[in-house]
Design a protein around this motif. Structure first.
Motif, mmCIF file in Angstrom:
data_model
loop_
_atom_site.group_PDB
_atom_site.id
_atom_site.type_symbol
_atom_site.label_atom_id
_atom_site.label_comp_id
_atom_site.label_asym_id
_atom_site.label_seq_id
_atom_site.Cartn_x
_atom_site.Cartn_y
_atom_site.Cartn_z
ATOM 1 N N LEU A 135 -16.179 -1.512 48.121
ATOM 2 C CA LEU A 135 -17.020 -2.713 48.153
ATOM 3 C C LEU A 135 -17.190 -3.246 49.572
ATOM 4 C CD1 LEU A 135 -15.834 -4.653 44.965
ATOM 5 C CD2 LEU A 135 -17.960 -3.376 45.313
ATOM 6 N N GLU A 136 -16.202 -3.034 50.427
ATOM 7 C CA GLU A 136 -16.363 -3.417 51.835
ATOM 8 C C GLU A 136 -17.474 -2.602 52.496
ATOM 9 O OE1 GLU A 136 -12.699 -3.057 53.908
ATOM 10 O OE2 GLU A 136 -11.620 -4.464 52.606
ATOM 11 N N LEU A 137 -17.583 -1.349 52.088
ATOM 12 C CA LEU A 137 -18.606 -0.463 52.655
ATOM 13 C C LEU A 137 -19.953 -0.647 51.968
ATOM 14 C CD1 LEU A 137 -16.374 2.743 52.809
ATOM 15 C CD2 LEU A 137 -17.116 1.371 54.768
ATOM 16 N N ASP A 138 -19.910 -0.968 50.666
ATOM 17 C CA ASP A 138 -21.134 -1.122 49.875
ATOM 18 C C ASP A 138 -20.905 -2.217 48.837
ATOM 19 O OD1 ASP A 138 -23.461 -0.908 48.440
ATOM 20 O OD2 ASP A 138 -22.992 1.035 47.526
ATOM 21 N N SER A 139 -21.289 -3.431 49.173
ATOM 22 C CA SER A 139 -21.007 -4.580 48.301
ATOM 23 C C SER A 139 -21.768 -4.527 46.981
ATOM 24 C CB SER A 139 -21.367 -5.878 49.039
ATOM 25 O OG SER A 139 -22.745 -5.875 49.419
ATOM 26 N N SER A 140 -22.778 -3.651 46.884
ATOM 27 C CA SER A 140 -23.574 -3.561 45.649
ATOM 28 C C SER A 140 -23.097 -2.449 44.714
ATOM 29 C CB SER A 140 -25.052 -3.333 46.001
ATOM 30 O OG SER A 140 -25.220 -2.093 46.673
ATOM 31 N N ASN A 141 -21.955 -1.842 45.010
ATOM 32 C CA ASN A 141 -21.464 -0.725 44.205
ATOM 33 C C ASN A 141 -20.921 -1.242 42.862
ATOM 34 O OD1 ASN A 141 -19.679 1.451 43.193
ATOM 35 N ND2 ASN A 141 -20.179 2.438 45.132
ATOM 36 N N ASP A 142 -21.730 -1.095 41.821
ATOM 37 C CA ASP A 142 -21.347 -1.600 40.497
ATOM 38 C C ASP A 142 -20.161 -0.849 39.907
ATOM 39 O OD1 ASP A 142 -23.298 -3.558 40.469
ATOM 40 O OD2 ASP A 142 -24.803 -2.236 39.580
ATOM 41 N N GLN A 143 -20.081 0.438 40.195
ATOM 42 C CA GLN A 143 -18.979 1.233 39.647
ATOM 43 C C GLN A 143 -17.634 0.714 40.143
ATOM 44 O OE1 GLN A 143 -19.312 5.409 40.499
ATOM 45 N NE2 GLN A 143 -17.442 5.941 39.375
ATOM 46 N N ALA A 144 -17.562 0.368 41.425
ATOM 47 C CA ALA A 144 -16.320 -0.161 41.986
ATOM 48 C C ALA A 144 -15.993 -1.524 41.390
ATOM 49 C CB ALA A 144 -16.433 -0.255 43.502
ATOM 50 N N LYS A 145 -17.022 -2.364 41.176
ATOM 51 C CA LYS A 145 -16.806 -3.690 40.590
ATOM 52 C C LYS A 145 -16.244 -3.567 39.171
ATOM 53 C CE LYS A 145 -20.522 -5.962 43.180
ATOM 54 N NZ LYS A 145 -21.857 -6.606 43.084
ATOM 55 N N LYS A 146 -16.829 -2.682 38.380
ATOM 56 C CA LYS A 146 -16.357 -2.476 37.011
ATOM 57 C C LYS A 146 -14.928 -1.940 36.987
ATOM 58 C CE LYS A 146 -20.953 -1.587 35.068
ATOM 59 N NZ LYS A 146 -21.856 -0.563 34.488
ATOM 60 N N ALA A 147 -14.639 -1.035 37.928
ATOM 61 C CA ALA A 147 -13.297 -0.449 37.990
ATOM 62 C C ALA A 147 -12.251 -1.518 38.304
ATOM 63 C CB ALA A 147 -13.260 0.657 39.040
ATOM 64 N N ILE A 148 -12.577 -2.429 39.202
ATOM 65 C CA ILE A 148 -11.634 -3.495 39.562
ATOM 66 C C ILE A 148 -11.376 -4.405 38.362
ATOM 67 C CG2 ILE A 148 -11.337 -5.579 40.968
ATOM 68 C CD1 ILE A 148 -12.802 -4.072 43.232
ATOM 69 N N ARG A 149 -12.436 -4.768 37.633
ATOM 70 C CA ARG A 149 -12.265 -5.622 36.451
ATOM 71 C C ARG A 149 -11.406 -4.927 35.387
ATOM 72 N NH1 ARG A 149 -17.829 -7.014 37.449
ATOM 73 N NH2 ARG A 149 -18.539 -5.462 35.901
ATOM 74 N N ARG A 150 -11.529 -3.637 35.298
ATOM 75 C CA ARG A 150 -10.734 -2.878 34.319
ATOM 76 C C ARG A 150 -9.291 -2.697 34.784
ATOM 77 N NH1 ARG A 150 -13.205 1.405 34.833
ATOM 78 N NH2 ARG A 150 -11.691 2.672 35.963
ATOM 79 N N LEU A 151 -9.107 -2.512 36.071
ATOM 80 C CA LEU A 151 -7.787 -2.167 36.608
ATOM 81 C C LEU A 151 -6.877 -3.378 36.808
ATOM 82 C CD1 LEU A 151 -8.944 0.456 39.267
ATOM 83 C CD2 LEU A 151 -7.573 0.938 37.239
ATOM 84 N N GLU A 152 -7.440 -4.541 37.105
ATOM 85 C CA GLU A 152 -6.592 -5.702 37.403
ATOM 86 C C GLU A 152 -5.681 -6.089 36.240
ATOM 87 O OE1 GLU A 152 -9.327 -8.627 38.918
ATOM 88 O OE2 GLU A 152 -8.837 -8.085 41.011
ATOM 89 N N PRO A 153 -6.159 -6.148 34.990
ATOM 90 C CA PRO A 153 -5.236 -6.444 33.872
ATOM 91 C C PRO A 153 -4.167 -5.368 33.706
ATOM 92 C CG PRO A 153 -7.520 -6.718 33.180
ATOM 93 C CD PRO A 153 -7.556 -6.055 34.512
ATOM 94 N N LEU A 154 -4.551 -4.117 33.924
ATOM 95 C CA LEU A 154 -3.582 -3.026 33.817
ATOM 96 C C LEU A 154 -2.507 -3.145 34.896
ATOM 97 C CD1 LEU A 154 -6.031 -0.037 33.153
ATOM 98 C CD2 LEU A 154 -4.580 -1.223 31.483
ATOM 99 N N ALA A 155 -2.925 -3.544 36.096
ATOM 100 C CA ALA A 155 -1.969 -3.716 37.188
ATOM 101 C C ALA A 155 -1.002 -4.855 36.880
ATOM 102 C CB ALA A 155 -2.708 -3.979 38.498
ATOM 103 N N GLU A 156 -1.517 -5.957 36.281
ATOM 104 C CA GLU A 156 -0.665 -7.097 35.939
ATOM 105 C C GLU A 156 0.336 -6.713 34.856
ATOM 106 O OE1 GLU A 156 1.031 -10.786 35.921
ATOM 107 O OE2 GLU A 156 -0.367 -9.911 37.376
ATOM 108 N N GLN A 157 -0.121 -5.979 33.864
ATOM 109 C CA GLN A 157 0.785 -5.516 32.802
ATOM 110 C C GLN A 157 1.893 -4.632 33.369
ATOM 111 O OE1 GLN A 157 -1.509 -3.574 29.729
ATOM 112 N NE2 GLN A 157 -2.828 -5.377 29.406
ATOM 113 N N LYS A 158 1.525 -3.780 34.307
ATOM 114 C CA LYS A 158 2.527 -2.903 34.894
ATOM 115 C C LYS A 158 3.538 -3.699 35.713
ATOM 116 C CE LYS A 158 3.159 1.258 37.649
ATOM 117 N NZ LYS A 158 2.528 2.345 38.435
#
Length: 263
Positions: free
Chosen positions: A193-216
């Motif tokens: 996202l720092e390189l391409d702020s419009s990258n939707d795939q990276a945005k979706k991945a972060i939303r999916r990964l953050e809860p998983l990271a908190e659970q871990k």
């Protein structure tokens, strides 16, 4: 009386010795004495030490190869550049062969070709892009083969050469997620996202990964507390106590814990 006739010696003037072809002295154009022969034969192509040191004339001294070092360096440089360009072309052919094998689903064979390209590619700026692509392509092959640790290593090498390589960051992030390295995966997505702020795939991945990271993180805390509890019970048991006499209270503002003793 005996008459003794004396030979006259005045007429016997010794003639000067003939100078040989190799001992007659002349003076070259620089004023340095040298030896030459008036009837010297043409060179037969072999040079002796004396010939090399003295030379036959000033003109030949001017034409000696040692008088043109810059010309020799230019020839050597051109030759080295030609060798590198040829190696770069051969490495690119190996990369293309790897791409073809990848398209056919032959991932192991494709890795061999990418490795060959990396071994051939010369160490020069114009080869940097090819090298980073080959490392990244190796990474996606390992990803297909479910060798996630190898994917991370290969993509990391590609990113070292080209820190702005989005595809390599994406593939490494995917491999981290497969290994449940959620924090590392999020880091790679944020870099995208720092390189391409419009990258939707990276945005979706972060939303999916953050809860998983908190659970871990919570799971790791519970495991750590459990281990500390077991260790504490083994020590406190000698004094008739247990860790149940201690209560951990979490501060909602800071997330830190405080310990209180209970009878």
């Amino acid at each position: 009386m005996v008459r003794i006739e004396m030979e006259e010696s005045e007429d016997e003037v010794p003639s000067p010795p003939k100078a040989s072809a190799s001992t007659q002295k002349t003076t070259d154009s620089s004023g340095v004495p040298s030896t030459s022969s008036a009837s010297q034969e043409p060179s037969d192509g072999y040079e002796t030490a004396s010939d090399g040191e003295l030379g036959d004339s000033g003109d030949e001294n001017q034409q000696h190869p040692e008088q043109h070092p810059e010309h020799e360096e230019q020839i050597a440089a051109l030759s080295e550049d030609e060798i590198k360009e040829k190696a770069l072309a051969e490495a690119n052919n190996a990369k293309l062969a790897g791409n073809k094998l990848f398209g056919e689903g032959k991932y192991e064979e494709a890795i061999v070709e990418y490795d060959r390209a990396l071994n051939i590619a010369p160490d020069m700026p114009s080869a940097a892009e090819l090298r980073s692509i080959c490392h990244a392509n190796r990474g996606v092959c390992f990803l297909k083969l479910e060798k996630y640790d190898e994917t991370i290593k290969a993509c990391s090498k590609a990113i070292e050469i080209n820190p702005a390589y989005v595809k390599a960051l994406s593939r490494r992030g995917e491999a981290h997620e497969k290994l449940e390295h959620f924090e590392e995966a999020i880091h790679d997505m944020k870099k995208i996202l720092e390189l391409d702020s419009s990258n939707d795939q990276a945005k979706k991945a972060i939303r999916r990964l953050e809860p998983l990271a908190e659970q871990k993180r919570e799971k790791m805390k519970e495991e750590m507390i459990g281990k500390l509890k077991d260790m504490g019970n083994s020590l406190l048991g000698r004094f008739g106590m247990s860790v149940d006499n201690f209560k951990a209270v979490k501060d909602p503002n800071t997330g830190s814990y405080s310990i209180s003793f209970q009878q």
